[in-house]
Design a protein around this motif. Structure first.
Motif, mmCIF file in Angstrom:
data_model
loop_
_atom_site.group_PDB
_atom_site.id
_atom_site.type_symbol
_atom_site.label_atom_id
_atom_site.label_comp_id
_atom_site.label_asym_id
_atom_site.label_seq_id
_atom_site.Cartn_x
_atom_site.Cartn_y
_atom_site.Cartn_z
ATOM 1 N N ASP A 119 -15.723 -3.434 3.048
ATOM 2 C CA ASP A 119 -16.063 -2.049 2.689
ATOM 3 C C ASP A 119 -16.206 -1.845 1.183
ATOM 4 N N HIS B 257 -3.484 -6.146 2.871
ATOM 5 C CA HIS B 257 -4.689 -5.365 2.581
ATOM 6 C C HIS B 257 -5.278 -4.708 3.831
ATOM 7 N N ASP B 258 -4.792 -5.085 5.016
ATOM 8 C CA ASP B 258 -5.205 -4.365 6.220
ATOM 9 C C ASP B 258 -4.701 -2.923 6.195
ATOM 10 N N HIS B 259 -3.703 -2.667 5.363
ATOM 11 C CA HIS B 259 -3.079 -1.342 5.307
ATOM 12 C C HIS B 259 -3.461 -0.584 4.038
ATOM 13 N N TYR B 260 -4.365 -1.151 3.254
ATOM 14 C CA TYR B 260 -4.794 -0.504 2.013
ATOM 15 C C TYR B 260 -5.897 0.499 2.328
ATOM 16 N N THR B 261 -5.644 1.781 2.070
ATOM 17 C CA THR B 261 -6.590 2.835 2.451
ATOM 18 C C THR B 261 -7.138 3.618 1.264
ATOM 19 N N ASP B 262 -6.727 3.277 0.039
ATOM 20 C CA ASP B 262 -7.206 4.023 -1.124
ATOM 21 C C ASP B 262 -8.707 3.812 -1.316
ATOM 22 N N ALA B 263 -9.346 4.789 -1.923
ATOM 23 C CA ALA B 263 -10.790 4.695 -2.169
ATOM 24 C C ALA B 263 -11.112 3.712 -3.287
ATOM 25 N N PRO C 128 0.824 -1.213 0.000
ATOM 26 C CA PRO C 128 0.000 0.000 0.000
ATOM 27 C C PRO C 128 0.858 1.263 0.000
ATOM 28 N N ARG D 87 -14.153 -2.280 -0.875
ATOM 29 C CA ARG D 87 -12.870 -1.761 -1.375
ATOM 30 C C ARG D 87 -11.828 -2.868 -1.484
#
Length: 334
Positions: A173, A149-155, A117, A175
């Motif tokens: 979410d 993917h716990d650290h993936y914050t993109d929309a 990420p 996402r």
């Protein structure tokens, strides 16, 4: 509305793929995307590849299984796929070389296995994107106590496969979406359609990998370089496969073991034949003989059972010497 339809790990499960596309009601102008791992473990890998190759508006990203074929790294699953594909294998691999390591459009990002990420897709390491062993280790080092993917914050949503999530896809979410639901292991094959975020799935018709593994074990074993193994290597291969083999495979391995034993038992006769031939031929004819190196050793009294054993380290070398000395050799099991 034109959709993007993303399919989880297919692994040669062609019939399930066809059933899933029918259920999705895939239209000609829909974009079909595979998260990778089109091949290996299932019964019809070439059919799956040909569907993606032949259909317009289709994309497949590079999975770790495609990468193994491209790089010539063959474990049991790749050896089976090579036999399943037959004459189409080389062309299939050439097509695999063209696969991208990621896909992105206005709706979604797609990778096979993972990413780091915060780093643009174009700058990600290929090993991480496709889930190679090295890439997996790197992600574990970066995130020892969590998933990448716990650290993936993109929309923008990220869709991936590689790790079986169970009978249901991983959805967080809308996402973060993991679509490998274990079709080749008797699970289900899953698709995600966008932009409506609909999940579609069909059950596997069988535990394909279990069936394929058993069905192709003997054909794969017959392609191994038995003539070029050293004697210890040959014995280890027989020991490795015998406990898990079905009756026909066990019988064939037993025949290979007997063939090996019969060849090695010829060594004393080869020593005798070499000495006899060396005594009978003059030097000029000795030099022209296909077994000349052994015959000169015999003439100089430097060839005995111990020295010949050190030289005839494989079946091929033993057969070549026996043939040169005009001795009959046992036939390799069919």
């Amino acid at each position: 509305m034109r959709r993007t339809v993303i399919i989880g790990d297919i692994h040669g499960c062609f019939d399930e793929l066809v059933g899933l596309l029918e259920k999705v009601e895939l239209a000609e102008d829909d974009l079909l995307v595979s998260v990778g791992d089109l091949v290996d473990r299932g019964p019809k890998p070439l059919d799956v590849v040909n569907l993606f190759r032949g259909r317009p508006n289709s994309v497949a990203v590079m999975g770790n299984h495609e990468r193994k074929h491209v790089r010539g790294i063959y474990s049991y699953a790749q050896e089976i796929t090579r036999l399943q594909a037959g004459d189409g294998y080389a062309d299939m691999v050439e097509w695999m070389r063209t696969l991208p390591y990621y896909f992105e459009n206005d709706h979604v990002r797609v990778v096979h296995a993972g990413l780091v990420p915060g780093i643009p897709l174009a700058d990600q390491r290929e090993e991480i994107l496709c889930g190679s062993t090295r890439g997996e280790r790197e992600l574990q080092t970066l995130f020892p106590d969590s998933f990448w993917h716990d650290h993936y914050t993109d929309a923008k949503p990220i869709v991936f496969g590689h790790h079986v999530t169970g009978p249901e896809p991983l959805i967080r979410d809308n996402r973060i979406l993991g679509l490998d639901t274990g079709a080749c292991h008797g699970g289900v094959l899953t698709a995600l359609s966008l932009p409506d975020f609909m999940i579609h799935s069909v059950p596997a018709r069988a535990d394909h990998w279990s069936q394929v593994r058993d069905q192709w074990q003997l054909p794969v074993l017959k392609t191994k370089p038995w003539h070029d193994y050293t004697w210890p290597e040959l014995a280890r291969e027989i020991t490795r496969f015998s406990p898990t083999s079905d009756a026909p495979t066990t019988a064939w391995l037993t025949a290979v073991e007997q063939w090996s034993t019969d060849l090695r038992s010829m060594l004393p006769a080869l020593v005798t034949a070499a000495h006899t031939t060396a005594t009978r031929l003059d030097t000029d004819r000795l030099q022209q003989h296909p077994a000349a190196p052994y015959l000169f050793q015999a003439r100089r009294n430097r060839l005995d059972l111990s020295s010949l054993t050190e030289q005839c380290t494989t079946p091929r070398k033993t057969i070549a010497l026996a043939t040169a000395l005009q001795l009959n050799v046992p036939e390799f099991p069919r």
